[in-house]
Design a protein around this motif. Structure first.
Motif, PDB file in Angstrom:
ATOM      1  N   ILE A  10      49.682 -23.672  10.513  1.00  0.00           N
ATOM      2  CA  ILE A  10      49.122 -23.172  11.775  1.00  0.00           C
ATOM      3  C   ILE A  10      48.723 -21.713  11.647  1.00  0.00           C
ATOM      4  CG2 ILE A  10      50.336 -24.870  13.182  1.00  0.00           C
ATOM      5  CD1 ILE A  10      52.256 -22.628  14.066  1.00  0.00           C
ATOM      6  N   GLY A  11      49.301 -21.025  10.676  1.00  0.00           N
ATOM      7  CA  GLY A  11      48.931 -19.630  10.449  1.00  0.00           C
ATOM      8  C   GLY A  11      47.559 -19.458   9.837  1.00  0.00           C
ATOM      9  N   TRP A  12      47.106 -20.425   9.082  1.00  0.00           N
ATOM     10  CA  TRP A  12      45.802 -20.259   8.429  1.00  0.00           C
ATOM     11  C   TRP A  12      44.727 -21.198   8.961  1.00  0.00           C
ATOM     12  CZ3 TRP A  12      49.330 -22.264   4.375  1.00  0.00           C
ATOM     13  CH2 TRP A  12      49.139 -23.605   4.095  1.00  0.00           C
ATOM     14  N   SER A  13      45.073 -22.106   9.867  1.00  0.00           N
ATOM     15  CA  SER A  13      44.100 -23.080  10.357  1.00  0.00           C
ATOM     16  C   SER A  13      43.471 -22.653  11.671  1.00  0.00           C
ATOM     17  CB  SER A  13      44.775 -24.443  10.571  1.00  0.00           C
ATOM     18  OG  SER A  13      45.258 -24.941   9.358  1.00  0.00           O
ATOM     19  N   GLN A  14      42.188 -22.880  11.775  1.00  0.00           N
ATOM     20  CA  GLN A  14      41.499 -22.693  13.046  1.00  0.00           C
ATOM     21  C   GLN A  14      41.893 -23.845  13.976  1.00  0.00           C
ATOM     22  OE1 GLN A  14      39.659 -19.998  13.837  1.00  0.00           O
ATOM     23  NE2 GLN A  14      40.328 -19.253  11.832  1.00  0.00           N
ATOM     24  N   PRO A  15      42.035 -23.583  15.267  1.00  0.00           N
ATOM     25  CA  PRO A  15      42.498 -24.631  16.195  1.00  0.00           C
ATOM     26  C   PRO A  15      41.701 -25.932  16.104  1.00  0.00           C
ATOM     27  CG  PRO A  15      42.304 -22.525  17.332  1.00  0.00           C
ATOM     28  CD  PRO A  15      41.751 -22.330  15.953  1.00  0.00           C
ATOM     29  N   GLU A  16      40.395 -25.819  15.954  1.00  0.00           N
ATOM     30  CA  GLU A  16      39.563 -27.030  15.916  1.00  0.00           C
ATOM     31  C   GLU A  16      39.733 -27.823  14.620  1.00  0.00           C
ATOM     32  OE1 GLU A  16      37.179 -23.492  14.532  1.00  0.00           O
ATOM     33  OE2 GLU A  16      38.415 -23.887  16.281  1.00  0.00           O
ATOM     34  N   GLN A  17      40.372 -27.238  13.627  1.00  0.00           N
ATOM     35  CA  GLN A  17      40.590 -27.937  12.353  1.00  0.00           C
ATOM     36  C   GLN A  17      41.988 -28.541  12.253  1.00  0.00           C
ATOM     37  OE1 GLN A  17      39.706 -24.614   9.779  1.00  0.00           O
ATOM     38  NE2 GLN A  17      37.652 -25.374   9.385  1.00  0.00           N
ATOM     39  N   LYS A  18      42.829 -28.270  13.249  1.00  0.00           N
ATOM     40  CA  LYS A  18      44.190 -28.781  13.200  1.00  0.00           C
ATOM     41  C   LYS A  18      44.239 -30.247  13.616  1.00  0.00           C
ATOM     42  CE  LYS A  18      47.327 -26.398  15.242  1.00  0.00           C
ATOM     43  NZ  LYS A  18      48.043 -25.516  16.159  1.00  0.00           N
ATOM     44  N   SER A  19      45.001 -31.017  12.859  1.00  0.00           N
ATOM     45  CA  SER A  19      45.215 -32.426  13.169  1.00  0.00           C
ATOM     46  C   SER A  19      46.588 -32.814  12.651  1.00  0.00           C
ATOM     47  CB  SER A  19      44.134 -33.287  12.489  1.00  0.00           C
ATOM     48  OG  SER A  19      44.544 -34.635  12.414  1.00  0.00           O
ATOM     49  N   PHE A  20      47.479 -33.186  13.555  1.00  0.00           N
ATOM     50  CA  PHE A  20      48.811 -33.572  13.113  1.00  0.00           C
ATOM     51  C   PHE A  20      48.755 -34.824  12.248  1.00  0.00           C
ATOM     52  CE2 PHE A  20      53.071 -35.468  13.493  1.00  0.00           C
ATOM     53  CZ  PHE A  20      53.817 -34.416  12.982  1.00  0.00           C
ATOM     54  N   ALA A  21      47.853 -35.739  12.552  1.00  0.00           N
ATOM     55  CA  ALA A  21      47.728 -36.950  11.730  1.00  0.00           C
ATOM     56  C   ALA A  21      47.321 -36.595  10.299  1.00  0.00           C
ATOM     57  CB  ALA A  21      46.704 -37.911  12.347  1.00  0.00           C
ATOM     58  N   ASP A  22      46.363 -35.689  10.153  1.00  0.00           N
ATOM     59  CA  ASP A  22      45.940 -35.264   8.820  1.00  0.00           C
ATOM     60  C   ASP A  22      47.072 -34.516   8.117  1.00  0.00           C
ATOM     61  OD1 ASP A  22      43.902 -34.856   6.719  1.00  0.00           O
ATOM     62  OD2 ASP A  22      44.052 -32.752   7.332  1.00  0.00           O
ATOM     63  N   PHE A  23      47.715 -33.606   8.837  1.00  0.00           N
ATOM     64  CA  PHE A  23      48.857 -32.867   8.286  1.00  0.00           C
ATOM     65  C   PHE A  23      49.925 -33.850   7.809  1.00  0.00           C
ATOM     66  CE2 PHE A  23      53.109 -31.062   9.202  1.00  0.00           C
ATOM     67  CZ  PHE A  23      53.120 -30.018   8.286  1.00  0.00           C
ATOM     68  N   SER A  24      50.222 -34.865   8.606  1.00  0.00           N
ATOM     69  CA  SER A  24      51.249 -35.850   8.262  1.00  0.00           C
ATOM     70  C   SER A  24      50.907 -36.589   6.975  1.00  0.00           C
ATOM     71  CB  SER A  24      51.428 -36.861   9.396  1.00  0.00           C
ATOM     72  OG  SER A  24      51.923 -36.222  10.536  1.00  0.00           O
ATOM     73  N   SER A  25      49.647 -36.951   6.818  1.00  0.00           N
ATOM     74  CA  SER A  25      49.274 -37.665   5.589  1.00  0.00           C
ATOM     75  C   SER A  25      49.420 -36.764   4.367  1.00  0.00           C
ATOM     76  CB  SER A  25      47.858 -38.233   5.695  1.00  0.00           C
ATOM     77  OG  SER A  25      46.900 -37.197   5.703  1.00  0.00           O
ATOM     78  N   ARG A  26      49.116 -35.486   4.511  1.00  0.00           N
ATOM     79  CA  ARG A  26      49.271 -34.545   3.400  1.00  0.00           C
ATOM     80  C   ARG A  26      50.728 -34.158   3.183  1.00  0.00           C
ATOM     81  NH1 ARG A  26      47.235 -30.089   4.961  1.00  0.00           N
ATOM     82  NH2 ARG A  26      46.471 -30.720   6.985  1.00  0.00           N
ATOM     83  N   LEU A  27      51.532 -34.269   4.212  1.00  0.00           N
ATOM     84  CA  LEU A  27      52.945 -33.912   4.117  1.00  0.00           C
ATOM     85  C   LEU A  27      53.681 -34.817   3.131  1.00  0.00           C
ATOM     86  CD1 LEU A  27      55.025 -31.950   5.250  1.00  0.00           C
ATOM     87  CD2 LEU A  27      55.449 -33.594   7.088  1.00  0.00           C
ATOM     88  N   LYS A  28      53.233 -36.043   3.006  1.00  0.00           N
ATOM     89  CA  LYS A  28      53.884 -36.970   2.072  1.00  0.00           C
ATOM     90  C   LYS A  28      53.841 -36.428   0.644  1.00  0.00           C
ATOM     91  CE  LYS A  28      52.941 -40.657   5.229  1.00  0.00           C
ATOM     92  NZ  LYS A  28      52.038 -41.705   5.627  1.00  0.00           N
ATOM     93  N   VAL A  29      52.750 -35.786   0.270  1.00  0.00           N
ATOM     94  CA  VAL A  29      52.644 -35.155  -1.048  1.00  0.00           C
ATOM     95  C   VAL A  29      53.621 -33.985  -1.141  1.00  0.00           C
ATOM     96  CG1 VAL A  29      51.110 -33.895  -2.623  1.00  0.00           C
ATOM     97  CG2 VAL A  29      50.258 -35.886  -1.360  1.00  0.00           C
ATOM     98  N   GLN A  30      53.742 -33.220  -0.046  1.00  0.00           N
ATOM     99  CA  GLN A  30      54.675 -32.098  -0.039  1.00  0.00           C
ATOM    100  C   GLN A  30      56.122 -32.583  -0.176  1.00  0.00           C
ATOM    101  OE1 GLN A  30      53.676 -29.019  -0.344  1.00  0.00           O
ATOM    102  NE2 GLN A  30      51.580 -29.769  -0.252  1.00  0.00           N
ATOM    103  N   PHE A  31      56.439 -33.700   0.461  1.00  0.00           N
ATOM    104  CA  PHE A  31      57.786 -34.264   0.325  1.00  0.00           C
ATOM    105  C   PHE A  31      58.082 -34.595  -1.142  1.00  0.00           C
ATOM    106  CE2 PHE A  31      57.794 -35.988   4.925  1.00  0.00           C
ATOM    107  CZ  PHE A  31      58.387 -34.829   5.387  1.00  0.00           C
ATOM    108  N   GLU A  32      57.108 -35.171  -1.817  1.00  0.00           N
ATOM    109  CA  GLU A  32      57.288 -35.499  -3.231  1.00  0.00           C
ATOM    110  C   GLU A  32      57.497 -34.225  -4.053  1.00  0.00           C
ATOM    111  OE1 GLU A  32      54.594 -37.487  -6.681  1.00  0.00           O
ATOM    112  OE2 GLU A  32      54.656 -38.565  -4.758  1.00  0.00           O
TER     113      GLU A  32
END
Length: 167
Positions: free
Chosen positions: A123-145
């Motif tokens: 949220i610190g580097w994203s513009q509001p119109e580019q934020k998507s929790f669904a997109d973040f969630s899909s990328r979060l799976k890679v971060q979990f790994e």
């Protein structure tokens, strides 16, 4: 070359011309600072305090209180809408806070911080119109790994299941 930085209470007594405000009691302190041409860092307890519970308190390690799930952290927009473009230049960014009164080990610190710290970062580097929790969630799976491979003790509450029914 030093600059003063203080929690938003310092607004109450008149502040040094070079003071930066840490807006923790909501966004009002950051808004007031920016309107007075002071820099501010947005860190409200409502969205940025990572020492709060992130799931059902009965299944979580002891925390200071409060409830702050990952989705709520991600929902925060650190740029207040009520600021003009010139005033908005004084909002330096967002900060996640984690106090350790109830955190006695590095493992518990990691548990409380992750994955919510990843949401704070985005949220610190994203513009509001580019934020998507669904997109973040899909990328979060890679971060979990990645966290798993690095031995980071992250919270698994993202995978909690909740259900309700009605007859």
């Amino acid at each position: 070359g030093r600059k003063m930085i203080g929690w938003d209470e310092i607004l109450e007594g008149g502040i040094s011309p070079n003071a930066t405000i840490m807006s923790w009691r909501g966004i009002e302190g950051g808004v007031a600072a920016a309107k007075q041409n002071h820099d501010a860092i947005m860190t409200p307890t409502s969205h940025c305090y990572l020492d709060y519970y992130q799931s059902d308190p009965t299944s979580e390690p002891l925390a200071i209180g409060g409830y702050l799930p990952l989705e709520k952290v991600y929902s925060y927009e650190p740029m207040p809408k009520e600021l003009s473009a010139e005033q908005a230049k004084h909002i330096l960014g967002v900060q996640g806070n984690i106090w350790t009164e109830y955190i006695k080990t590095p493992d518990k610190l990691e548990y409380m911080a992750f994955p919510r710290a990843t949401a704070i970062a985005e949220i610190g580097w994203s513009q509001p119109e580019q934020k998507s929790f669904a997109d973040f969630s899909s990328r979060l799976k890679v971060q979990f790994e990645r966290m798993q491979n690095m031995g980071i003790n992250f919270a698994k509450s993202y995978y909690d299941i909740s259900a309700s029914s009605s007859l």
